[in-house]
Structures are given as C-alpha cells and as structure tokens.
Design an enzyme around this catalytic site. Structure first.
Site, PDB file in Angstrom:
ATOM      1  N   MET A  32      -0.259  48.788  19.813  1.00  0.00           N
ATOM      2  CA  MET A  32      -0.036  47.935  20.986  1.00  0.00           C
ATOM      3  C   MET A  32       0.896  48.654  21.967  1.00  0.00           C
ATOM      4  O   MET A  32       1.519  48.017  22.823  1.00  0.00           O
ATOM      5  CB  MET A  32       0.549  46.591  20.568  1.00  0.00           C
ATOM      6  N   LEU A  35       5.308  53.031  22.015  1.00  0.00           N
ATOM      7  CA  LEU A  35       5.238  53.876  20.809  1.00  0.00           C
ATOM      8  C   LEU A  35       6.614  54.391  20.380  1.00  0.00           C
ATOM      9  O   LEU A  35       7.465  54.708  21.203  1.00  0.00           O
ATOM     10  CB  LEU A  35       4.289  55.057  21.064  1.00  0.00           C
ATOM     11  N   GLY A  38       7.375  55.545  14.257  1.00  0.00           N
ATOM     12  CA  GLY A  38       6.438  54.990  13.275  1.00  0.00           C
ATOM     13  C   GLY A  38       5.013  55.291  13.693  1.00  0.00           C
ATOM     14  O   GLY A  38       4.184  55.751  12.897  1.00  0.00           O
ATOM     15  N   HIS A  39       4.717  55.066  14.982  1.00  0.00           N
ATOM     16  CA  HIS A  39       3.385  55.378  15.504  1.00  0.00           C
ATOM     17  C   HIS A  39       3.130  56.889  15.444  1.00  0.00           C
ATOM     18  O   HIS A  39       2.026  57.323  15.109  1.00  0.00           O
ATOM     19  CB  HIS A  39       3.258  54.918  16.960  1.00  0.00           C
ATOM     20  N   ASP A 152       3.283  46.704   8.344  1.00  0.00           N
ATOM     21  CA  ASP A 152       2.540  45.454   8.507  1.00  0.00           C
ATOM     22  C   ASP A 152       1.597  45.311   7.311  1.00  0.00           C
ATOM     23  O   ASP A 152       0.371  45.423   7.444  1.00  0.00           O
ATOM     24  CB  ASP A 152       1.772  45.479   9.829  1.00  0.00           C
ATOM     25  N   SER A 188       8.436  48.014  17.745  1.00  0.00           N
ATOM     26  CA  SER A 188       8.535  47.895  19.209  1.00  0.00           C
ATOM     27  C   SER A 188       9.416  46.716  19.590  1.00  0.00           C
ATOM     28  O   SER A 188       9.917  46.648  20.707  1.00  0.00           O
ATOM     29  CB  SER A 188       7.143  47.713  19.813  1.00  0.00           C
ATOM     30  N   ARG A 189       9.593  45.765  18.673  1.00  0.00           N
ATOM     31  CA  ARG A 189      10.394  44.575  18.989  1.00  0.00           C
ATOM     32  C   ARG A 189      11.893  44.804  18.786  1.00  0.00           C
ATOM     33  O   ARG A 189      12.689  43.945  19.183  1.00  0.00           O
ATOM     34  CB  ARG A 189       9.935  43.391  18.136  1.00  0.00           C
TER      35      ARG A 189
HETATM   36  P1  AMP Z   1       1.894  47.960  16.607  1.00  0.00           P
HETATM   37  O1  AMP Z   1       1.896  48.806  17.836  1.00  0.00           O
HETATM   38  O2  AMP Z   1       3.219  47.357  16.293  1.00  0.00           O
HETATM   39  O3  AMP Z   1       0.753  46.976  16.584  1.00  0.00           O
HETATM   40  O4  AMP Z   1       1.609  48.949  15.406  1.00  0.00           O
HETATM   41  C1  AMP Z   1       0.518  49.827  15.413  1.00  0.00           C
HETATM   42  C2  AMP Z   1       0.402  50.466  14.063  1.00  0.00           C
HETATM   43  O5  AMP Z   1       1.612  51.169  13.779  1.00  0.00           O
HETATM   44  C3  AMP Z   1       0.213  49.446  12.937  1.00  0.00           C
HETATM   45  O6  AMP Z   1      -0.694  49.977  11.985  1.00  0.00           O
HETATM   46  C4  AMP Z   1       1.597  49.328  12.372  1.00  0.00           C
HETATM   47  O7  AMP Z   1       1.611  48.950  11.008  1.00  0.00           O
HETATM   48  C5  AMP Z   1       2.106  50.744  12.535  1.00  0.00           C
HETATM   49  N1  AMP Z   1       3.569  50.768  12.537  1.00  0.00           N
HETATM   50  C6  AMP Z   1       4.407  50.021  13.301  1.00  0.00           C
HETATM   51  N2  AMP Z   1       5.689  50.279  12.984  1.00  0.00           N
HETATM   52  C7  AMP Z   1       5.663  51.192  11.996  1.00  0.00           C
HETATM   53  C8  AMP Z   1       6.669  51.855  11.220  1.00  0.00           C
HETATM   54  N3  AMP Z   1       7.971  51.629  11.411  1.00  0.00           N
HETATM   55  N4  AMP Z   1       6.281  52.738  10.278  1.00  0.00           N
HETATM   56  C9  AMP Z   1       4.956  52.988  10.063  1.00  0.00           C
HETATM   57  N5  AMP Z   1       3.967  52.395  10.754  1.00  0.00           N
HETATM   58  C10 AMP Z   1       4.310  51.509  11.700  1.00  0.00           C
END
Ligand code: AMP
Length: 283
Positions: A32, A35, A38-39, A152, A188-189
């Site tokens: 989403m 970035l 983690g991303h 997640d 991101s939050r």
């Molecule tokens: P999001 O942008 O939050 O929807 O996350 C996109 C992808 O990145 C999802 O598969 C999340 O599980 C993964 N993600 C988010 N935060 C992390 C993190 N800290 N470590 C590993 N993967 C993450």
C-alpha cells in the site's frame, strides 16, 4: 535497467508482454506504499528468486472500515518508486482507484470464517477487501511468485487459503518481520505514533518475546498461560489497549488450548493511543 512505472492495466500489460517475450518470470510484491525496510526486504527476497520484480502500490479502500485511516494513510508514489528502484524492483504498478474498483463492482472474494477471527472481529470486511484486491492484482500481474510479510500473519494464512481453494497458479512466499532496533515491527502506521507512544510500542514485541521464552526455555505450552504473560507485560509496561492476544493454529487460525510445535501463531493487536498495531511470533 530503468524502473518502469505503470499507472494502468494497459501500460502494465505492455511491459509484461515484453518480459514474457524475453522468456522471463516475474514476482509480485503487493504493497500500500509508504515503503519502509520491511517492504524493501520483500523486494530483495523476490529479487533473489526472479530477475523481474513488480511492486504494486495501491491503498486499497476496500480493506478500510468507515472510521479507519483511509484518507490520512501516507501516500508518496515518487518516493516509493525510488525505494523500489534502489531495492532492485523493476516495475512499479500504481493503478488508480477507478482502475482497480470499477463502478458497479459486485463480486468479491470472501475468506469466510478465517476473515472473522482475530483482526477480522474488529475489522469486519477487512479481509474480504484484501482478498478481492489481491486476487485482482494476481489476475492482472500473473506473477509466478508473490511475496508477503509474516508481520500480517493472518493475511498470509488467508491468502494461502484463497490460492489453494480457488486453484490460483501462483506460489506465495512468506517473509520474516523486519523490526526497528528496539524490536518494534516496521509499519507504515508507525508514523502516527507520538514520541511517548513510540517509546511504548516496542513493549508489544517484548510481551510476545516473554511468552516465547516461557515456551522455548521453560516448556510452557498452555495457550492461556502464554496469552496471560503477554497481557501482563503489556499492562505493566504500557497503557496500550489490547484488542486481542491469541494462540491459534497456523493452518486454519482455530484457537489452540496448547501450543502445537511448528504450527502455532501467537498474535496480538493493540491500540497505542489512536493507532492500531499488530504483531506476532510463531512457536
Ligand atoms: P502494506 O503496505 O502494509 O500493506 O504491506 C505490504 C506487504 O509488506 C505485506 O505483505 C506486509 O505483510 C509486508 N510488510 C509490512 N510490514 C512489514 C515488516 N515490518 N516486515 C516484513 N514485511 C512487512
């Protein structure tokens, strides 16, 4: 090679046609945006498997409840594209809402019971929104692999069930949670947290670690005890409000009375001020 940026299915289709013609496989990393490292870890792991990595950036309105943070969710696609480029991603797909959610969309993908437990209890419809958009992304991008974070965990379990139940031909890969140096899971939050809340937030992971140690070092297998340790640590060190802490099966998210080694997810969600954070460990 330069990063290719696509804002429509049409332009993405042209890029994918050229990859196909060159005999390449590609991986998808759905995000989403906003970035963080983690991303980046997901993109790097995708890159280790496929030379071509498509990163989608789409703030999915279907997965936000009416009183949630859809409007204020951080957005900066140019910054995201630069992060994707540096991480080795080759294509950014950042479609508009109209492109992803045409007027009159009626068919959605509902994960059933899996979407009503844990986070699904306090976010009704959230995982239906996730499944619907991820299914669309998989159909549009047609990747060989798609990468998701264990951060997640419920989402990953549900998406695996979706791919299995609907016979989708993609392989999902789970990547470990990337954390700040104090243990807070990157998200991101996290930018919503005040200084005080940011200092408190790592206690959520420390609470999970306390339970993890009771399990790994002292052989505690009773879920109620492990969940109790998490509650106690959170209560003693923060004023966060736990939404849930639960030990469930990694197969189908059913509650477990006792830890099943290798098949147990200990997950929590908590409100730190007005920000809802999630974290988990696998036992
Ligand atoms: P999001 O942008 O939050 O929807 O996350 C996109 C992808 O990145 C999802 O598969 C999340 O599980 C993964 N993600 C988010 N935060 C992390 C993190 N800290 N470590 C590993 N993967 C993450």
């Amino acid at each position: 090679m330069a990063l290719q940026k696509c804002h429509s299915r049409q332009s993405l289709g042209e890029v994918l046609d050229s990859l196909r013609a060159a005999g390449n496989d590609w991986a998808l990393v759905p995000t989403m945006g906003a970035l963080h490292d983690g991303h980046v870890a997901l993109i790097r792991q995708a890159k280790a498997v496929c030379r071509e990595v498509v990163v989608s950036v789409f703030v999915n309105p279907l997965q936000f409840g009416p009183s949630e943070d859809f409007r204020r969710y951080p957005r900066d696609v140019s910054r995201d594209a630069e992060i994707v480029r540096r991480a080795g991603g080759t294509v950014v797909f950042a479609p508009s809402s109209e492109e992803m959610i045409p007027k009159g969309l009626t068919v959605e993908v509902d994960p059933g019971r899996l979407g009503r437990v844990l986070c699904g209890r306090s976010r009704p419809g959230h995982f239906r929104g996730v499944c619907t958009i991820v299914a669309k992304l998989l159909n549009i991008v047609e990747p060989r692999y798609a990468f998701f974070g264990w951060k997640d965990a419920q989402q990953l379990v549900i998406l695996r069930a979706m791919v299995r139940d609907l016979n989708m031909s993609v392989e999902l890969v789970g990547c470990e949670t990337i954390r700040e140096s104090d243990g807070l899971a990157m998200s991101s939050r996290n930018v919503y947290l005040s200084k005080r809340e940011r200092r408190m937030a790592p206690e959520l992971y420390r609470a999970l670690r306390t339970a993890w140690e009771a399990y790994a070092q002292f052989g505690e297998r009773r879920s109620a005890r492990l969940e109790g340790l998490v509650r106690q640590h959170v209560a003693q060190t923060t004023d966060a409000k736990l939404d849930y802490v639960k030990a469930v099966s990694l197969d189908d998210l059913t509650p477990l009375k006792e830890v099943e080694q290798g098949n147990t997810l200990l997950a929590l969600a908590a409100w730190v001020g007005k920000t809802r954070l999630i974290d988990n460990v696998r036992l």
